[in-house]
Design an enzyme around this catalytic site. Structure first.
Site, PDB file in Angstrom:
ATOM      1  N   SER A 100      46.554  49.728  34.701  1.00  0.00           N
ATOM      2  CA  SER A 100      46.068  48.276  34.448  1.00  0.00           C
ATOM      3  C   SER A 100      47.751  47.696  34.383  1.00  0.00           C
ATOM      4  CB  SER A 100      45.222  47.989  33.176  1.00  0.00           C
ATOM      5  OG  SER A 100      45.128  46.580  33.177  1.00  0.00           O
ATOM      6  N   HIS A 104      53.915  38.733  33.454  1.00  0.00           N
ATOM      7  CA  HIS A 104      54.062  37.400  33.255  1.00  0.00           C
ATOM      8  C   HIS A 104      55.876  37.027  33.573  1.00  0.00           C
ATOM      9  CE1 HIS A 104      50.288  36.251  31.346  1.00  0.00           C
ATOM     10  NE2 HIS A 104      50.429  37.428  30.852  1.00  0.00           N
ATOM     11  N   HIS A 114      47.624  40.173  38.156  1.00  0.00           N
ATOM     12  CA  HIS A 114      46.889  41.224  37.399  1.00  0.00           C
ATOM     13  C   HIS A 114      46.209  42.234  38.315  1.00  0.00           C
ATOM     14  CE1 HIS A 114      43.027  42.700  36.623  1.00  0.00           C
ATOM     15  NE2 HIS A 114      43.393  43.129  35.528  1.00  0.00           N
ATOM     16  N   ASN A 116      44.084  46.215  38.255  1.00  0.00           N
ATOM     17  CA  ASN A 116      43.538  47.183  37.574  1.00  0.00           C
ATOM     18  C   ASN A 116      42.707  47.979  38.448  1.00  0.00           C
ATOM     19  OD1 ASN A 116      40.445  48.051  36.283  1.00  0.00           O
ATOM     20  ND2 ASN A 116      42.440  48.339  34.699  1.00  0.00           N
ATOM     21  N   ARG A 118      40.287  51.697  38.221  1.00  0.00           N
ATOM     22  CA  ARG A 118      39.673  52.338  37.031  1.00  0.00           C
ATOM     23  C   ARG A 118      38.709  53.524  37.826  1.00  0.00           C
ATOM     24  NH1 ARG A 118      38.536  47.174  37.034  1.00  0.00           N
ATOM     25  NH2 ARG A 118      36.389  46.764  37.397  1.00  0.00           N
ATOM     26  N   HIS A 157      45.997  36.780  50.197  1.00  0.00           N
ATOM     27  CA  HIS A 157      44.587  36.947  50.767  1.00  0.00           C
ATOM     28  C   HIS A 157      44.905  37.642  51.868  1.00  0.00           C
ATOM     29  CE1 HIS A 157      41.891  35.431  47.682  1.00  0.00           C
ATOM     30  NE2 HIS A 157      42.870  34.589  47.351  1.00  0.00           N
ATOM     31  N   HIS A 187      34.105  27.697  30.560  1.00  0.00           N
ATOM     32  CA  HIS A 187      33.964  26.603  29.409  1.00  0.00           C
ATOM     33  C   HIS A 187      34.942  25.347  29.913  1.00  0.00           C
ATOM     34  CE1 HIS A 187      36.938  29.606  27.907  1.00  0.00           C
ATOM     35  NE2 HIS A 187      37.944  28.487  27.812  1.00  0.00           N
TER      36      HIS A 187
END
Length: 317
Positions: A100, A104, A114, A116, A118, A157, A187
């Protein structure tokens, strides 16, 4: 012959080392620290952190391989998703391994990234004998620019689409949509960044056996460093102002909100008594929240917010 758990772990360790070497070379000053840790319930990992480099303010490249008694929620999920009758949840064990990464940068002109990948096994252990109930692959890469540069977005992309297309022509469209849906701050009604690809519970099937899915999964891991080092190189010398830095802190605040409220990896790590320092490595060194911040009309900040919407096609000029 299907790849083994041991082979997957060995490959992930090599990937961690390779990515760290490539990031250090492009950063030009920072070096990763190396911390080996163990988990009391089973397994452990290697946490590698680069802090206060020339380009990277805080970055982590983490390898882990953990195991132990499966939490109750995994027992319930297994009963529902596999159709296998599991008589005793005390016999259920899990094994999870992966790499992972969150980076920054100092500069608000260099994006946050980011990645990851797994591998997961759910096992029933009876009289010391392991039986794999189910196993799967997961992963993805997503990019969070503080300021959206459409040329960078198209490059990012297009690289992910090329990797997907090598393995299955449906993967980019399907996994981009998954990323748009997953990396969404409900939110705020905005995406975390410009998305990327995201997939979970990827298993072998008649069309693509598990070893072919593994090859796709590996290619996702290996494309990370070439993509991000190029973006670092393109943007690290661009001048910026204090206003740009303040905007960067606000965008980092959104990143924190997503990771603490919605990120499944964070939730799984905390629910399985994972190593907190490693789990929260994804958070930036500094972030801020300003009450009811509204960017200036027609500013680059406002333009960035307008493009943080689901389903944006970054491959169209």
């Amino acid at each position: 012959m299907e790849i083994t758990r041991v082979e997957i772990v060995d490959w992930l360790k090599k990937l961690q080392n390779s990515i760290c070497e490539q990031l250090e070379a492009e950063d030009g000053g920072g070096k990763f620290t190396n911390e080996i840790w163990e988990r009391a319930e089973g397994g452990g990992g290697v946490t590698r952190i680069l802090a206060n480099g020339e380009v990277i303010e805080k970055g982590g490249v983490l390898f882990s391989a953990v195991s132990g008694k499966a939490p109750d929620f995994l027992f319930t999920q297994a009963q529902h998703s596999t159709g296998v009758q599991l008589n005793n949840k005390e016999n259920l064990q899990f094994f999870a391994t992966g790499v992972s990464i969150v980076i920054h940068p100092h500069s608000p002109m260099v994006p946050i990234i980011h990645m990851n990948i797994r591998y997961f096994e759910l096992l029933e252990v009876v009289d010391g004998k392991e039986n794999i109930v189910t196993n799967w692959l997961g992963g993805g890469i997503d990019l969070t620019p503080h300021y959206i540069n459409e040329e960078d977005a198209r490059f990012f992309h297009s690289q992910l689409k090329a990797v997907c297309d090598l393995h299955h022509l449906s993967y980019y469209t399907k996994f981009k949509q998954w990323a748009d849906d997953y990396f969404f701050i409900k939110h705020r009604n905005e995406t975390r960044g410009i998305g990327g690809i995201f997939f979970d519970r990827l298993q072998g099937n008649a069309e693509m056996p598990f070893n072919q899915q593994i090859n796709f999964w590996k290619d996702v891991g290996e494309i990370f460093a070439p993509i991000y080092t190029k973006l670092m190189h393109r943007n690290k010398f661009i001048a910026y102002t204090e206003k740009n830095k303040q905007w960067q802190l606000l965008r980092r605040g959104r990143y924190v909100e997503f990771n603490l409220v919605y990120d499944k990896g964070t939730q799984f790590g905390l629910q399985t008594n994972g190593r907190v320092e490693s789990i929260l490595m994804s958070l930036p060194k500094f972030a801020s929240w300003e009450y009811n911040f509204i960017p200036e009309k027609n500013s680059t900040e406002e333009q960035t917010l307008q493009k943080l919407a689901k389903g944006y096609n970054w491959l169209v000029d």
